[in-house]
Enzyme design. Structure first.
Site, mmCIF file in Angstrom:
data_model
loop_
_atom_site.group_PDB
_atom_site.id
_atom_site.type_symbol
_atom_site.label_atom_id
_atom_site.label_comp_id
_atom_site.label_asym_id
_atom_site.label_seq_id
_atom_site.Cartn_x
_atom_site.Cartn_y
_atom_site.Cartn_z
ATOM 1 N N LYS A 54 -2.890 20.695 22.731
ATOM 2 C CA LYS A 54 -1.651 21.458 22.874
ATOM 3 C C LYS A 54 -1.845 22.909 22.440
ATOM 4 O O LYS A 54 -0.911 23.698 22.485
ATOM 5 C CB LYS A 54 -0.536 20.813 22.054
ATOM 6 C CG LYS A 54 -0.098 19.436 22.575
ATOM 7 C CD LYS A 54 1.137 18.957 21.856
ATOM 8 C CE LYS A 54 1.331 17.459 21.911
ATOM 9 N NZ LYS A 54 1.765 16.961 23.205
ATOM 10 N N GLN A 108 3.531 20.037 17.472
ATOM 11 C CA GLN A 108 4.230 21.127 18.159
ATOM 12 C C GLN A 108 4.323 22.369 17.276
ATOM 13 O O GLN A 108 4.934 23.365 17.677
ATOM 14 C CB GLN A 108 5.654 20.687 18.562
ATOM 15 C CG GLN A 108 5.709 19.487 19.480
ATOM 16 C CD GLN A 108 5.204 19.802 20.885
ATOM 17 O OE1 GLN A 108 5.095 20.963 21.285
ATOM 18 N NE2 GLN A 108 4.890 18.764 21.636
ATOM 19 N N HIS A 150 9.022 12.225 17.281
ATOM 20 C CA HIS A 150 8.241 11.703 18.409
ATOM 21 C C HIS A 150 7.814 10.282 18.037
ATOM 22 O O HIS A 150 7.611 9.985 16.856
ATOM 23 C CB HIS A 150 7.023 12.608 18.566
ATOM 24 C CG HIS A 150 6.159 12.345 19.762
ATOM 25 N ND1 HIS A 150 5.275 11.302 19.816
ATOM 26 C CD2 HIS A 150 6.049 13.003 20.930
ATOM 27 C CE1 HIS A 150 4.646 11.334 20.980
ATOM 28 N NE2 HIS A 150 5.104 12.352 21.685
ATOM 29 N N CYS A 193 8.919 10.755 24.821
ATOM 30 C CA CYS A 193 8.438 9.937 23.705
ATOM 31 C C CYS A 193 9.353 10.066 22.496
ATOM 32 O O CYS A 193 8.891 10.141 21.355
ATOM 33 C CB CYS A 193 7.001 10.301 23.309
ATOM 34 S SG CYS A 193 5.837 10.038 24.627
ATOM 35 N N ASP A 218 3.961 16.064 10.892
ATOM 36 C CA ASP A 218 3.453 15.972 12.262
ATOM 37 C C ASP A 218 3.492 17.385 12.833
ATOM 38 O O ASP A 218 4.556 17.900 13.176
ATOM 39 C CB ASP A 218 4.352 15.021 13.070
ATOM 40 C CG ASP A 218 4.106 15.102 14.569
ATOM 41 O OD1 ASP A 218 3.186 15.830 14.993
ATOM 42 O OD2 ASP A 218 4.838 14.440 15.321
#
Lengths: 407, 147
Positions: free
Chosen positions: A224, A201, A121, A361, A198
């Site tokens: 999220k 997700q 991303h 993104c 990261d």
């Protein structure tokens, strides 16, 4: 897990969109919020609103207890050793930039390497691009396999003794692929570099144990994972956080302020300049309580079932391309031959079905896939098989509609 | 699907499938513009002589609305004076905002572009329709910077 009961806790699912019941398939962009989270935030503003770590008064203490209580919930949720390693931020982007500024720009130099992947991303790509430019370090990419996944062989070949930092998404927001971050962390550590994950997700969908992953930094967002927008977390190992510089200076984060120099508070507050996102952190704490009451393993299994069901039906549609590996998190990124994804999303929206269309993104990944844009349906705890059926019906109608206007 | 039919009129689909003035010139005023939120992109080229747009071509990638709008726009401005083309852009932009421009349309013929009037009911798609127009405005307004 009882999806029917869970759905009752999400008031937005009662909304009508364009005359249809909402079918929300955009949770990878932001998830919906349950009553517990909405009420926790409301309760704070109605009953305890006050600044933290400052006042002597009762409300100030209550707010501080709630805020720091949320930090402890986060610590437990990701199994960090101590709350000093849990920093509240504005979101994943700020968390990653905090590492890029406070760590990479401070310690990296020409000749060093930063290693990332083309799946990232933008928020896990641009901070490293900029850090490389600022320090003279070289930015390297681990080549992808044909399905967009990352092999350990490729990681081994790309990471060298000069690699000081590797940054990698836990789960791809486009492909849904789950990256071998634990194994890659072991490779980086062999050379003395640090591993940045990261987790935007990952954290909402998969059990995270930062000690087991042995990552040095782990970033994620509240919104999220059923929590509010505007709050995120940066986990970092204490020894690294200790030697890093804060990215923001101001109130709250200081120890002593002199005319020409100042010293910083201890961890984690050194990184929390200004009034922190108090209501957001409290909301995130409520979201963690909520998703843990369902159970991370149950969430993963439920999403697994839905995504398999969706892929099976979508693959049967002629002209359908699905991107990414079979083994994946709860999302499907796709294109229908001859119909641009924006047009797909617009037609689906007229049936109350919310999907994402665009480059997600991830422009470098779009280029690798050789597409300018894609559509994406993503699932969470409140989605059910009827949502998938509605999507598939909507896609068939989209094809039919564009078949007609083109004829 | 009546609201969809407003958006995707047959004439729009015709321009999407059979774009007019698609291609490039070797030497012309070139404007590149993209829509960073969704990835649509266009390269518009204009040949301007004595204040008149004598020719226009475009290439690009994007949804049906953005590409059809580019096709229609190039058709509409070809042969027009630059200030006339800018007037059209202004009129189109106000049409997208949902303003009542019917009377003005009697005086200024936008050609097939009037078929895009349904887009204003789909707020998320307005920027698709206006992309090519913005490129044209940029090109004729600041030619020295974009040449």
């Amino acid at each position: 897990m009882n999806v029917k009961e869970i759905r009752k806790l999400f008031p937005i699912l009662d909304e009508k969109v364009n005359g249809h019941s909402l079918v929300y398939l955009d949770s990878a962009a932001t998830s919906q919020k349950p009553l517990q989270v909405i009420e926790a935030i409301e309760n704070y503003y109605r009953k305890h609103n006050s600044n933290v770590h400052r006042g002597v008064h009762t409300l100030g203490n209550l707010a501080t207890d709630e805020f720091e209580g949320a930090r402890e919930k986060v610590r437990k949720f990701i199994n960090a050793k101590e709350t000093a390693e849990v920093i509240f931020t504005r979101g994943t982007t700020t968390s990653l930039n905090t590492v890029a500024y406070g760590y990479a720009r401070k310690f990296l130099k020409a000749g060093d390497e930063i290693v990332i992947t083309q799946v990232e991303h933008h928020s896990n790509l641009i901070p490293w691009q900029q850090a490389a430019k600022a320090t003279g370090a070289t930015l390297k990419y681990i080549p992808l396999q044909a399905d967009g996944t990352i092999s350990l062989e490729a990681a081994e070949q790309t990471i060298t003794p000069n690699t000081k930092l590797v940054a990698m998404g836990y789960v791809s927001n486009v492909l849904g692929s789950i990256n071998p971050v634990k194994e890659v962390a072991a490779i980086v550590h062999r050379y003395g570099g640090v591993m940045v994950v990261d987790g935007a997700q990952g954290a909402p969908h998969i059990k995270v144990d930062v000690q087991d992953l042995d990552c040095d930094f782990f970033a994620f967002s509240g919104h999220k994972m059923a929590g509010p927008t505007g709050v995120g977390v940066l986990y970092g190992k204490r020894d690294l956080l200790e030697k890093m510089d804060p990215m923001e200076f101001g109130g709250e984060m200081i120890d002593f302020v002199e005319l020409y120099d100042s010293t910083w508070k201890e961890l984690p507050w050194k990184f929390e300049g200004g009034t922190p996102v108090i209501a957001g952190a409290i909301g995130l704490g409520a979201a963690i309580d909520f998703i843990e009451s369902i159970g991370m393993d149950n969430i993963r299994a439920h999403e697994q079932k839905l995504v398999n069901y969706a892929m099976e039906q979508m693959n049967a549609i002629e002209g359908m391309t699905i991107y990414g590996p079979k083994e994946r998190s709860g999302l499907v990124t796709f294109n229908i031959e001859g119909v641009h994804p924006h047009d797909v999303a617009t037609v689906l929206d007229t049936f109350g079905i919310a999907v994402r269309a665009g480059h997600h993104c991830a422009q470098p990944l779009m280029r690798w896939l050789n597409v300018s844009a894609t559509a994406r349906a993503s699932f969470y705890i409140y989605n059910n098989e009827e949502d998938v059926d509605a999507l598939v019906q909507g896609l068939l109608k989209t094809k039919e509609y564009f078949g007609n206007v083109f004829s | 699907m009546s609201s969809l039919d407003d958006l995707y009129r047959r004439v729009i689909m015709d321009h999407y499938q059979n774009p007019r003035n698609r291609g490039t010139f070797d030497d012309a005023l070139t404007i590149n513009m993209n829509n960073p939120t969704c990835g649509d992109r266009i390269q518009l080229q204009l040949k301007i002589e004595d204040g008149i747009v004598v020719d226009a071509r475009f290439v690009g990638e994007g949804c049906s609305i953005s590409m059809a709008s580019a096709s229609m726009m190039t058709e509409a401005i070809k042969g027009q004076k630059v200030d006339e083309a800018l007037k059209m852009a202004d009129l189109f932009s106000r049409m997208m905002k949902g303003e009542d421009v019917e009377e003005e349309l009697d005086e200024l013929d936008l050609g097939d572009i009037e078929a895009l009037s349904g887009v204003c009911k789909f707020p998320a798609r307005i920027k698709c329709a206006t992309l090519a127009w913005k490129a044209m405005q940029k090109g004729v307004s600041e030619p020295e910077e974009t040449k």
